[in-house]
Design a protein around this motif. Structure first.
Motif, PDB file in Angstrom:
ATOM      1  N   LEU A  60       0.835  -1.211   0.000  1.00 33.38           N
ATOM      2  CA  LEU A  60       0.000   0.000   0.000  1.00 33.38           C
ATOM      3  C   LEU A  60       0.866   1.257   0.000  1.00 33.38           C
ATOM      4  O   LEU A  60       0.639   2.180  -0.785  1.00 33.38           O
ATOM      5  CB  LEU A  60      -0.943  -0.009   1.213  1.00 33.38           C
ATOM      6  N   TYR A  61       1.868   1.293   0.872  1.00 36.11           N
ATOM      7  CA  TYR A  61       2.737   2.479   0.917  1.00 36.11           C
ATOM      8  C   TYR A  61       3.538   2.637  -0.380  1.00 36.11           C
ATOM      9  O   TYR A  61       3.760   3.745  -0.850  1.00 36.11           O
ATOM     10  CB  TYR A  61       3.672   2.421   2.131  1.00 36.11           C
ATOM     11  N   GLU A  62       3.940   1.512  -0.955  1.00 39.30           N
ATOM     12  CA  GLU A  62       4.692   1.587  -2.216  1.00 39.30           C
ATOM     13  C   GLU A  62       3.814   2.107  -3.346  1.00 39.30           C
ATOM     14  O   GLU A  62       4.244   2.945  -4.144  1.00 39.30           O
ATOM     15  CB  GLU A  62       5.284   0.216  -2.566  1.00 39.30           C
ATOM     16  N   ALA A  63       2.585   1.603  -3.409  1.00 41.72           N
ATOM     17  CA  ALA A  63       1.672   2.068  -4.463  1.00 41.72           C
ATOM     18  C   ALA A  63       1.361   3.554  -4.268  1.00 41.72           C
ATOM     19  O   ALA A  63       1.329   4.328  -5.226  1.00 41.72           O
ATOM     20  CB  ALA A  63       0.388   1.237  -4.440  1.00 41.72           C
ATOM     21  N   PHE A  64       1.170   3.937  -3.006  1.00 41.56           N
ATOM     22  CA  PHE A  64       0.869   5.339  -2.731  1.00 41.56           C
ATOM     23  C   PHE A  64       2.038   6.240  -3.158  1.00 41.56           C
ATOM     24  O   PHE A  64       1.842   7.271  -3.814  1.00 41.56           O
ATOM     25  CB  PHE A  64       0.579   5.526  -1.240  1.00 41.56           C
ATOM     26  N   ALA A  65       3.251   5.819  -2.819  1.00 42.77           N
ATOM     27  CA  ALA A  65       4.437   6.631  -3.136  1.00 42.77           C
ATOM     28  C   ALA A  65       4.664   6.712  -4.640  1.00 42.77           C
ATOM     29  O   ALA A  65       5.042   7.758  -5.168  1.00 42.77           O
ATOM     30  CB  ALA A  65       5.668   6.039  -2.447  1.00 42.77           C
ATOM     31  N   SER A  66       4.418   5.612  -5.341  1.00 42.45           N
ATOM     32  CA  SER A  66       4.680   5.605  -6.778  1.00 42.45           C
ATOM     33  C   SER A  66       3.559   6.293  -7.549  1.00 42.45           C
ATOM     34  O   SER A  66       3.719   6.624  -8.721  1.00 42.45           O
ATOM     35  CB  SER A  66       4.821   4.168  -7.278  1.00 42.45           C
ATOM     36  N   GLY A  67       2.407   6.478  -6.875  1.00 42.64           N
ATOM     37  CA  GLY A  67       1.284   7.097  -7.577  1.00 42.64           C
ATOM     38  C   GLY A  67       0.573   6.150  -8.515  1.00 42.64           C
ATOM     39  O   GLY A  67      -0.298   6.554  -9.277  1.00 42.64           O
ATOM     40  N   GLU A  68       0.955   4.865  -8.451  1.00 43.38           N
ATOM     41  CA  GLU A  68       0.337   3.915  -9.379  1.00 43.38           C
ATOM     42  C   GLU A  68      -0.279   2.734  -8.644  1.00 43.38           C
ATOM     43  O   GLU A  68       0.371   2.081  -7.835  1.00 43.38           O
ATOM     44  CB  GLU A  68       1.389   3.366 -10.343  1.00 43.38           C
ATOM     45  N   GLY A  69      -1.526   2.467  -8.946  1.00 43.07           N
ATOM     46  CA  GLY A  69      -2.167   1.256  -8.439  1.00 43.07           C
ATOM     47  C   GLY A  69      -2.628   1.337  -7.003  1.00 43.07           C
ATOM     48  O   GLY A  69      -2.972   0.316  -6.407  1.00 43.07           O
ATOM     49  N   PHE A  70      -2.645   2.539  -6.418  1.00 44.97           N
ATOM     50  CA  PHE A  70      -3.122   2.635  -5.048  1.00 44.97           C
ATOM     51  C   PHE A  70      -4.640   2.480  -5.024  1.00 44.97           C
ATOM     52  O   PHE A  70      -5.351   3.208  -5.714  1.00 44.97           O
ATOM     53  CB  PHE A  70      -2.720   3.978  -4.427  1.00 44.97           C
ATOM     54  N   PRO A  71      -5.146   1.509  -4.234  1.00 46.19           N
ATOM     55  CA  PRO A  71      -6.592   1.201  -4.281  1.00 46.19           C
ATOM     56  C   PRO A  71      -7.443   2.151  -3.456  1.00 46.19           C
ATOM     57  O   PRO A  71      -8.183   1.729  -2.566  1.00 46.19           O
ATOM     58  CB  PRO A  71      -6.645  -0.234  -3.743  1.00 46.19           C
ATOM     59  N   ALA A  72      -7.359   3.437  -3.749  1.00 40.50           N
ATOM     60  CA  ALA A  72      -8.141   4.427  -2.996  1.00 40.50           C
ATOM     61  C   ALA A  72      -9.632   4.152  -3.142  1.00 40.50           C
ATOM     62  O   ALA A  72     -10.121   3.844  -4.236  1.00 40.50           O
ATOM     63  CB  ALA A  72      -7.802   5.835  -3.492  1.00 40.50           C
ATOM     64  N   ASN A  73     -10.321   4.259  -2.010  1.00 46.75           N
ATOM     65  CA  ASN A  73     -11.761   4.049  -1.960  1.00 46.75           C
ATOM     66  C   ASN A  73     -12.179   2.650  -2.397  1.00 46.75           C
ATOM     67  O   ASN A  73     -13.327   2.441  -2.769  1.00 46.75           O
ATOM     68  CB  ASN A  73     -12.494   5.096  -2.815  1.00 46.75           C
ATOM     69  N   ARG A  74     -11.236   1.750  -2.341  1.00 47.63           N
ATOM     70  CA  ARG A  74     -11.573   0.362  -2.684  1.00 47.63           C
ATOM     71  C   ARG A  74     -11.474  -0.510  -1.442  1.00 47.63           C
ATOM     72  O   ARG A  74     -10.838  -0.161  -0.453  1.00 47.63           O
ATOM     73  CB  ARG A  74     -10.638  -0.146  -3.783  1.00 47.63           C
ATOM     74  N   GLU A  75     -12.109  -1.653  -1.542  1.00 46.23           N
ATOM     75  CA  GLU A  75     -12.132  -2.575  -0.415  1.00 46.23           C
ATOM     76  C   GLU A  75     -10.874  -3.453  -0.420  1.00 46.23           C
ATOM     77  O   GLU A  75     -10.523  -4.013  -1.458  1.00 46.23           O
ATOM     78  CB  GLU A  75     -13.370  -3.460  -0.536  1.00 46.23           C
ATOM     79  N   VAL A  76     -10.212  -3.524   0.698  1.00 48.06           N
ATOM     80  CA  VAL A  76      -9.046  -4.420   0.805  1.00 48.06           C
ATOM     81  C   VAL A  76      -9.118  -5.181   2.135  1.00 48.06           C
ATOM     82  O   VAL A  76      -9.827  -4.789   3.062  1.00 48.06           O
ATOM     83  CB  VAL A  76      -7.697  -3.677   0.729  1.00 48.06           C
ATOM     84  N   ILE A  77      -8.342  -6.260   2.174  1.00 50.61           N
ATOM     85  CA  ILE A  77      -8.204  -7.026   3.416  1.00 50.61           C
ATOM     86  C   ILE A  77      -6.756  -6.907   3.879  1.00 50.61           C
ATOM     87  O   ILE A  77      -5.832  -6.966   3.054  1.00 50.61           O
ATOM     88  CB  ILE A  77      -8.541  -8.511   3.183  1.00 50.61           C
ATOM     89  N   VAL A  78      -6.588  -6.703   5.161  1.00 46.28           N
ATOM     90  CA  VAL A  78      -5.223  -6.692   5.725  1.00 46.28           C
ATOM     91  C   VAL A  78      -5.179  -7.651   6.921  1.00 46.28           C
ATOM     92  O   VAL A  78      -6.208  -7.945   7.547  1.00 46.28           O
ATOM     93  CB  VAL A  78      -4.805  -5.273   6.187  1.00 46.28           C
ATOM     94  N   GLU A  79      -3.963  -8.138   7.194  1.00 44.82           N
ATOM     95  CA  GLU A  79      -3.746  -9.012   8.350  1.00 44.82           C
ATOM     96  C   GLU A  79      -2.517  -8.510   9.084  1.00 44.82           C
ATOM     97  O   GLU A  79      -1.585  -8.000   8.453  1.00 44.82           O
ATOM     98  CB  GLU A  79      -3.443 -10.443   7.903  1.00 44.82           C
ATOM     99  N   GLY A  80      -2.493  -8.667  10.379  1.00 40.57           N
ATOM    100  CA  GLY A  80      -1.307  -8.238  11.114  1.00 40.57           C
ATOM    101  C   GLY A  80      -1.558  -8.255  12.602  1.00 40.57           C
ATOM    102  O   GLY A  80      -2.497  -8.926  13.079  1.00 40.57           O
TER     103      GLY A  80
END
Lengths: 461, 461
Positions: B11-31
């Motif tokens: 997520l942070y990589e996509a956000f930084a690159s400006g490409e493929g960041f799933p804004a306003n989309r549904e995602v699942i995270v685990e941690g």
């Protein structure tokens, strides 16, 4: 000659790429004499500099100062040569060096043991410090290096954190196999350096599981030890293991990772070491490349252990001969059984899954049937098992009971605790690095894949 | 929830690159839960999934089913959350997850030992299996992994062949330090598994030199051992070493390689781990990044040992205080002397070269002055020595005489033989991996850079 020498690898790479090849230019090379012959008028040296599998042909004329001395540079001599690089279209080698100046850097004493054209592997094993100079071991040890890099590249690119689990340990992991004791005081191995008994590790898995609970995906890659006097071509007392561990991952995720990483490694080696692979194909294991390509091109099939037993029993009824023909549910499969399933039934790589819990390690997750565990072995044609993995028992009470039953709970409280401090479904696997190298190179004896192999009664260097 | 979870890193990589960041989309995270607080109306969980140093903020509303239970998810709980990824311009974090569904995967027992906000390093050392979950050790062990990859990347890209030199050995290399004995029969360590006394290696150098005579440029990278009861922040009984060896290379070539590889590693870590380096700068070692940038930007200066002694004597005369103030030619420099030279005189990284032969190892090449050897130590401000190297004695007779004098010729005939079977000028060096990690992270104790450190009387896991 103070200018920098060029590597033979860089010449072949420049030639292949069509860019920057110094045709008709003067270069310096350094390396070792592989062969040296002359017709009296002109001489030829095959020079090997260790940077790639290929050699460079040096051509020196009878008009050269010191022709006679040069023509006596013997096998393995270290030399430096300056000359003009010349394209040789239509010849076996694409280019050669027309020598202008040549210099002996290190001569070779008459008792050099590798004079014989084709020494046996057994003979060379006794010459561990010299055998990397032969074609076979040049290829084996370069592929060993490239395969190690393939492992690191795959796991790092997939976000795995590399963990150096300890070599010296207070517990003997899965209780698998005999361990070496580490001591500074042979008379009292318990009360010496560490204040308790210390052993060499047989597996980093338990230690690395703790790190998976922090980094999600982790791997170890380091030496492991077994003090078993197994005098077989597949056993060494010191060998390298890769042990990835994946949090939030079940057995299916585990098998996906095994398949993907094994395919990556095979592809990586075949791409980076085409000359070495051609050599193995021709001289060590004909059919090798077809075998590996088959693995690359097929999805790995999954079969339950129970189904495997049924198929083996059926084969027996149909007249197939097994050395061990007492096939029954609960048995530990022998190599002949594994190979029958992968070679005759599936005709390709396969995972055998869900083994009887009695024949597998305590940390594997018990399935709902109460009889089997979520374990997988990767079986491949021509070899049998090359990877073993499992989902780990994440349920505190279930694991505790198991460990108390087999008596290893004491000392491993920390391992058990991982299940009550934010534990989760997790899985992992182990790859014997040396055995994977055997599989990829076709080399049949583990002693021929390790730089200085250690087996019982064998510690010369 | 059968869909695949995404990693926080992606997520942070996509956000930084400006490409493929799933804004306003549904995602699942685990941690794992890092913090969990709520105002009664809305709750916030800082989620750490181990894939990067950064966390993801999960926001859950009071209208959620199970709000009360969720608000009690405690530190270190393993959870899975599904929700919509929302950009949060102007906030501390660039985005957050608006949770729709959340699930506890693994709870945390009340006796979880890492409750305290800031546990001491000493306390955490005793919790080796849990401490990677803390910020400091999350950063340290990720950088450890990345630094290991930097090593492999540098040497493989420069054509070096990676050699797994053995851990169990029949010789004790340079005779440096006490060794651990490896045995299966404490009563008779000599006549057991290997039929002779076996030790854990203190260095792979001698073994790897043989491979340099086949592959030109090689390196080892593996565990090494010292059975010294040195209870200092810089000594462990098990640690990793990198030992490159270069054929057709003199001391200058050696130093070029040291400088280039060290700079590469520092640059690699700074580029790949900016968050971790920021953390070290802020919490562990203020000034760290300036120190490292200084190393990157300066050419490493060279100074002869003899000149170093002269400068130290001069400093003494001018009133500089040393704990050890008996400065004379032939002495082994202490850390305070090394640091004076690199910090006060050179004010940057430096090689001290050409040491008295009496204080250096037998295999180092004797210079023409008959008094010194072609050795180099890399000294850096804030630390002192971090790399030691030398040109190796390539002259058979000279080396033979030396080895006979110190009495290690027997058993090392093979090592000596390398000098008469096509030997050549060659050089190498050793980097203590854990110490390099200390230097790059600013962590002051080697016990805090190793996953499960081994020191005398310390073998808990």
């Amino acid at each position: 000659m103070q200018e920098k020498a060029v590597s033979i690898r860089s010449l072949y790479e420049a030639f292949a790429s069509g860019e920057g090849f110094p045709a008709n230019r003067e270069v310096i090379v350094e390396g070792w004499v592989k062969t040296n012959r002359n017709s009296g008028k002109v001489g030829f040296i095959e020079l090997h500099d260790g940077t790639c599998f290929k050699n460079l042909q040096l051509v020196y004329g009878a008009d050269m100062k010191g022709f006679d001395a040069i023509s006596h540079y013997s096998l393995a001599s270290a030399i430096e040569a300056k000359g003009v690089l010349t394209l040789t279209p239509g010849m076996k080698q694409p280019f050669e060096l027309q020598v202008e100046k040549i210099r002996l850097l290190g001569g070779v004493a008459d008792d050099y043991p590798l004079q014989k054209k084709r020494a046996s592997f057994e003979f060379l094993r006794d010459m561990a410090y010299l055998r990397p100079r032969t074609n076979t071991f040049d290829a084996v040890f370069r592929v060993r290096s490239v395969l190690a890099m393939a492992i690191h590249t795959y796991f790092q690119e997939h976000g795995f954190v590399y963990v150096h689990t300890p070599e010296i340990t207070a517990n003997d992991a899965e209780g698998a196999g005999q361990v070496f004791t580490v001591t500074t005081d042979a008379k009292d191995p318990i009360n010496d350096f560490y204040g308790r008994r210390a052993s060499l590790t047989v597996s980093g898995q338990l230690h690395v599981e703790a790190f998976a609970m922090a980094f999600k995906d982790v791997y170890t890659f380091g030496p492991t030890f077994r003090a078993e006097k197994s005098n077989t071509p597949r056993h060494a007392s010191e060998f390298w293991m890769i042990e990835p561990e994946l949090a939030f991952a079940d057995l299916d995720d585990d098998m996906d990772c095994i398949e993907d990483s094994i395919k990556f490694c095979i592809r990586y080696v075949m791409e980076k070491c085409p000359d070495e692979m051609d050599f193995f194909e021709k001289w060590i294991a004909p059919g090798l490349k077809a075998k590996l390509n088959d693995v690359l091109n097929k999805p790995f099939r999954k079969m339950e252990y129970t189904e495997g037993i049924r198929l083996l029993q059926e084969a027996l009824k149909s007249g197939h001969k097994f050395d061990n023909d007492k096939i029954e549910w609960g048995m530990d499969l022998q190599s002949e059984h594994e190979r029958y399933l992968t070679e005759e039934v599936v005709k390709g790589p396969m995972f055998l899954v869900d083994y009887p819990k009695e024949i597998k390690a305590f940390y594997m997750r018990e399935n709902d049937d109460g009889k089997t565990v979520a374990a997988c072995d990767l079986l491949v044609p021509g070899e049998g098992e090359i990877v073993g993995g499992s989902q780990r028992e994440e349920r505190y009470e279930v694991l505790k009971e198991k460990m108390e039953k087999i008596g290893n709970a004491k000392g491993l409280e920390w391992y058990l605790n991982l299940r009550k401090y934010g534990g989760c479904v997790h899985s992992g696997f182990g790859i014997g690095f040396d055995r994977l190298l055997m599989y990829i190179t076709g080399v049949a004896n583990i002693r021929d894949t390790e730089p200085y192999p250690r087996t019982s009664n064998n510690l010369k260097y």
